[in-house]
Design a protein around this motif. Structure first.
Motif, PDB file in Angstrom:
ATOM      1  N   ILE A  51      -2.611   9.111  -3.373  1.00 53.94           N
ATOM      2  CA  ILE A  51      -3.342   8.916  -2.114  1.00 53.94           C
ATOM      3  C   ILE A  51      -4.816   8.645  -2.392  1.00 53.94           C
ATOM      4  N   ASN A  54      -5.152   5.108  -3.788  1.00 49.02           N
ATOM      5  CA  ASN A  54      -4.609   4.024  -2.976  1.00 49.02           C
ATOM      6  C   ASN A  54      -5.763   3.237  -2.366  1.00 49.02           C
ATOM      7  N   VAL A  59      -4.311   5.245   4.341  1.00 47.22           N
ATOM      8  CA  VAL A  59      -3.450   6.244   3.694  1.00 47.22           C
ATOM      9  C   VAL A  59      -4.232   7.543   3.505  1.00 47.22           C
TER      10      VAL A  59
END
Length: 129
Positions: A51, A54, A59
């Protein structure tokens, strides 16, 4: 009261870890510092590496809202992210937008604005270009 004491103790432990990471970086032990950073993101903030790294900011935004971290932990998270800036251009591009979002979230959702964070928001604008 008890919850507040637990959060305070956890924040103190996180501050010690951050100091350790910064010390490792100064000693040139970058691999060990990266490992400790990733472990802390996962264990201290329940923020998986996937995460954080990303490129899709939504996200991270979704994770942050769903995490329901107290403002003290969000502030601690912002410290960890801030000290990740400057490592490389690639890392700056990954971390700066997320850090900016944390500051904005603290302000909007928790009505918390620190002068230090305001200054840092201005500083990270250079990484957002």
């Amino acid at each position: 009261m008890y919850r507040r004491d637990l959060i305070t103790a956890e924040i103190q432990k996180l501050a010690q870890v951050l100091a350790r990471i910064m010390g490792l970086k100064l000693e040139g032990k970058l691999t060990e510092a990266d490992r400790l950073f990733e472990e802390t993101m996962e264990s201290g903030f329940q923020l998986p590496k996937e995460i954080l790294e990303n490129e899709d900011l939504s996200v991270f935004e979704n994770w942050l809202v769903a995490s329901n971290l107290p403002p003290e932990k969000l502030d601690s998270l912002s410290e960890f992210l801030y000290y990740e800036l400057g490592i490389s251009q690639e890392r700056n591009q990954t971390v700066a937008p997320k850090l900016n979002f944390v500051y904005q979230y603290l302000s909007d959702e928790h009505k918390i604005v620190h002068l230090v964070n305001l200054h840092r928001q201005k500083t990270i604008q250079q990484y957002l270009r």
